[in-house]
Design an enzyme around this catalytic site. Structure first.
Site, PDB file in Angstrom:
ATOM      1  N   ALA A 514      54.958  36.238  51.059  1.00 17.07           N
ATOM      2  CA  ALA A 514      54.407  37.343  51.842  1.00 17.07           C
ATOM      3  C   ALA A 514      54.864  37.254  53.290  1.00 17.07           C
ATOM      4  CB  ALA A 514      52.885  37.344  51.759  1.00 17.07           C
ATOM      5  N   ARG A 633      46.032  37.194  57.886  1.00 16.74           N
ATOM      6  CA  ARG A 633      45.857  38.576  57.462  1.00 16.74           C
ATOM      7  C   ARG A 633      46.087  38.702  55.963  1.00 16.74           C
ATOM      8  NH1 ARG A 633      49.570  43.577  59.784  1.00 16.74           N
ATOM      9  NH2 ARG A 633      48.126  45.290  59.362  1.00 16.74           N
ATOM     10  N   GLY A 707      49.933  31.985  53.310  1.00 19.96           N
ATOM     11  CA  GLY A 707      49.878  31.974  51.850  1.00 19.96           C
ATOM     12  C   GLY A 707      48.496  31.623  51.336  1.00 19.96           C
ATOM     13  N   GLU A 710      48.379  28.570  46.892  1.00 20.77           N
ATOM     14  CA  GLU A 710      48.185  27.132  46.810  1.00 20.77           C
ATOM     15  C   GLU A 710      46.849  26.692  47.403  1.00 20.77           C
ATOM     16  OE1 GLU A 710      52.655  26.196  45.983  1.00 20.77           O
ATOM     17  OE2 GLU A 710      51.780  27.712  47.267  1.00 20.77           O
TER      18      GLU A 710
END
Length: 743
Positions: A514, A633, A707, A710
């Site tokens: 992302a 975000r 992220g 994970e």
């Protein structure tokens, strides 16, 4: 630039219809003319040498085309350093069928190619191979004295920081102390889609490989290097992937063997591994960890020591960042971290969801629970007293850190204030009730990434980037970013990925897609917007003639002045009036290293778990989980929540079920199938609440995204283990926590 609110909304997957209707095409579903079928023959021994292959018996079967083995394949990859893949650890990578040596059980020793899959499978089953077997070693417990520290510079490996303070002296002088060993066994990725490659032979040395992979460019560079092909002659495609979890980061031997067969036979070839063979290339390593903690009278940490030993193969030094997290998650002035690996006769381990952190956080967070009890403190209060506002490993501030808010919001949602401290003090009828908690930290990383965008006169936008999509929602969030940047409806945007003919993007791993690909798409769409604005300003009587780019916004298919919304033009009208059939922009983005190197960049989470344990049977039910995530975000609330739900399920599996059991007599995994490799199913999963804590971060990347795939897993297994201790009074330090360990 646009106020269209796509980013941050709960948007359904744009690729959902293709998946549920079966029109999404996976690696084993490309049907090509004159295609042959390959089947791998696996070694039944763990170490030794092939002495004879009776290939002539199989070649006599009508329809069998060839039997490839070390006796007849060309030598490849003569220079390891040049021909490694992007995520290869130090050492000499395994090359299938290159010599008679057997280095691990289920090693591919031959490849049978036939006119049909059924015939290839049958021929492989009757192929006779003779071996000279040698003594093997697959038990990490026997190799404790042979552990060694890997050198720095290995791919992705950050050696533990040097010790700080005097941890031995501080531990010895402390009022409260604990020391324990924590163990979890080998785990395998087990995605639903089997690893498969369909190779299209396009002519002399020209191929297209439809491969199951998390990085098409990694596979392309690997194939070009290993087989000495021209870059322009190799194309790799993966538009859909049925789960990877890290197993697809490296090019697996399936793509190597399929391409080898295609090049040698000069025809298209398909190779699909069996479920059993999926256990033959990479896994989360078996890890032995020791943690020593000590506290001052006020409950602050006086000393922290964390040491880990895990397995690697004889041909590569696989490394993970197992212990480093312990030096940054809590405030402590006396810290010593140690990390070693030991060689076994197994295939090289491989990154598996939250590699290193998933292992290290279990030991640290269970130890923190034990230390809290030793110090007479509530586990949450103990963590808050030792909250780290700065990353002491690198002596830098965090770019953002809302872990404290994660603790508070998750605890409030869970009802933690109603918990009694004493183990075995809470019941629901005949069931023992336990509440446990833990936390986690994971890197927030941006990689270099490229993208291309084009818009046609009908207002349709197409965006390309050769990223991966293994189920995380990449298709959807990239569509959202592009649509919002240009102020277009989602249905007017088409995002395409997974093809080396597209702009280069990084592997889909590390929870950086992302941040990396999203930033590139935002940037290239902004460049495209600038070109459209210039076209609009060329029109007669344009209301935007003197406007600067920052003076306008793209919204609902229009460009309008921010100061006067009545002064606007329709994007589609601008394109049609310009006479241009298509307007294009392309480019790449990189992290702002000058800015980022001043900070420590991480996402955080806090997990609270309720378990109910049947005292007579020892069965454990995880009845409630609350997981609060601070990950900058959030691009898509729906796909993000789905990612965290999956992460929680993984954590529950790690705590209670997942383990690949090795029979050391044969050096082979015994439960290499879906029937006996246990993972959670619907009946095992109950209430899961996901909280996204508001967190703004303008350092990590222009999108402000971190992220979540994970970090959402971290803390879950430890929280389950801590809850079981609270319920039963038994402290189990060897995962998974199976019934026999509780009775």
């Amino acid at each position: 630039m646009s106020t269209t609110n796509y980013i941050g909304t709960a948007t359904s997957r744009v690729d959902g219809p293709a998946k549920v209707t079966g029109t999404a095409t996976y690696a084993a579903e490309y049907h090509l003319p004159n295609m042959a079928y390959a089947y791998v023959v696996s070694s039944p021994i763990a170490k030794g040498k092939i002495t004879k292959i009776h290939a002539d018996e199989v070649l006599a079967l009508p329809g069998v085309i060839q039997v490839f083995s070390h006796e007849n394949v060309p030598s490849v990859a003569w220079l390891d350093k040049k021909h490694k893949d992007l995520v290869a650890p130090g050492g000499s990578p395994f090359r299938a069928l290159q010599d008679p040596e057997i280095q691990f059980s289920q090693q591919p020793v031959a490849l049978v190619v036939a006119d049909s899959f059924e015939l290839a499978r049958y021929a492989a089953s009757v192929l006779r191979i003779e071996y000279d077997e040698e003594k093997h070693e697959t038990n990490l417990e026997t190799q404790r004295a042979k552990g060694y520290e890997p050198g720095s510079g290995k791919t992705g490996f950050q050696p533990p920081p040097p010790p700080r303070g005097n941890p031995d002296k501080a531990w010895g002088a402390a009022e409260h102390r604990m020391e324990a060993e924590y163990v979890h066994g080998t785990q395998h990725h087990n995605p639903m889609e089997l690893f498969s490659t369909t190779v299209e032979w396009r002519g002399e040395g020209q191929i297209t490989a439809y491969d199951k992979t998390q990085g098409v460019f990694n596979v392309k560079n690997y194939l070009v290097g290993v087989f000495g092909l021209k870059k322009d002659d190799v194309r790799v495609v993966n538009e859909y992937m049925g789960g990877g979890f890290g197993a697809g980061l490296r090019p697996q031997y399936s793509v190597y063997l399929a391409v080898l067969a295609s090049l040698e036979l000069r025809r298209s070839v398909r190779l699909t591994l069996t479920r059993q063979q999926m256990f033959s290339f990479g896994h989360r390593p078996h890890v032995l960890q020791t943690v020593k903690l000590a506290t001052n009278p006020d409950g602050t940490l006086a000393a922290l020591q964390h040491h880990a030993l895990h397995e690697t193969s004889h041909f590569e030094d696989y490394t993970e960042n197992v212990v480093n997290w312990s030096g940054m998650l809590y405030q402590c002035e006396n810290v010593k971290l140690g990390y070693q690996i030991a060689k076994l006769d197994v295939f090289t381990p491989l990154d598996m969801r939250a590699p290193g952190a998933a292992s290290g956080s279990i030991a640290l967070e269970v130890a923190m629970d034990e230390m809290a009890y030793a110090a007479g403190l509530d586990p949450l209060e103990f963590r808050l007293r030792n909250y780290a506002d700065r990353d002491q490993n690198v002596d830098k501030p965090f770019s953002s850190k809302k872990l404290r808010e994660c603790y508070h919001q998750a605890a409030a949602k869970f009802g933690w204030d109603q918990r009694s401290q004493e183990p075995r003090s809470m019941r629901d009828g005949k069931m023992l009730v336990g509440w446990g908690m833990a936390g986690g930290v994971w890197d927030a990383t941006q990689q270099k990434s490229a993208a291309k965008a084009s818009i046609t006169a009908d207002g349709k936008l197409t965006v390309l980037s050769g990223a991966g999509e293994n189920g995380a929602g990449t298709y959807t969030i990239m569509t959202q970013i592009a649509a919002e940047t240009l102020g277009l409806p989602l249905e007017a945007v088409s995002f395409k990925l997974g093809d080396t003919d597209q702009p280069e993007a990084p592997l889909q791993g590390g929870s950086w897609t992302a941040a990396s690909v999203g930033t590139a798409i935002q940037s290239v769409c902004q460049d495209l917007a600038g070109k459209i604005l210039k076209l609009a300003q060329k029109q007669d009587d344009s209301p935007l003639k003197d406007a600067k780019f920052e003076d306008v916004e793209f919204l609902n298919g229009q460009i309008r002045l921010r100061a006067d919304h009545n002064q606007s033009v329709v994007i589609r009208d601008v394109l049609q009036a310009s006479g241009e059939a298509k307007v294009e922009a392309d480019g790449s983005t990189m992290p702002n290293m000058l800015k980022q190197k001043q900070y420590s960049l991480h996402a955080h989470n806090a997990v609270f778990v309720e378990v109910k344990v049947d005292e007579d049977l020892g069965t454990v039910h995880v009845t409630r989980v609350v997981n609060a995530i601070a990950a900058g975000r959030i691009i898509n609330l729906k796909t993000a929540r789905s990612q965290v739900l999956g992460s929680v399920v993984w954590g529950i599996g790690a705590a209670l079920m997942e383990e690949t059991v090795m029979d050391h007599k044969f050096g082979r995994y015994m439960n290499h199938n879906f029937a006996e490799y246990h993972v959670p199913v619907n009946a095992d999963i109950h209430d899961i609440d996901v909280i996204f804590v508001d967190e703004e971060d303008d350092v990590v990347n222009p999108l402000g995204a971190k992220g979540i795939g994970e970090v959402g897993m971290l803390g879950v297994a430890a929280a389950v283990a801590n809850a079981i201790h609270h319920a039963t009074g038994k402290r189990v330090r060897d995962l998974p926590i199976t019934i026999d360990k509780l009775l």
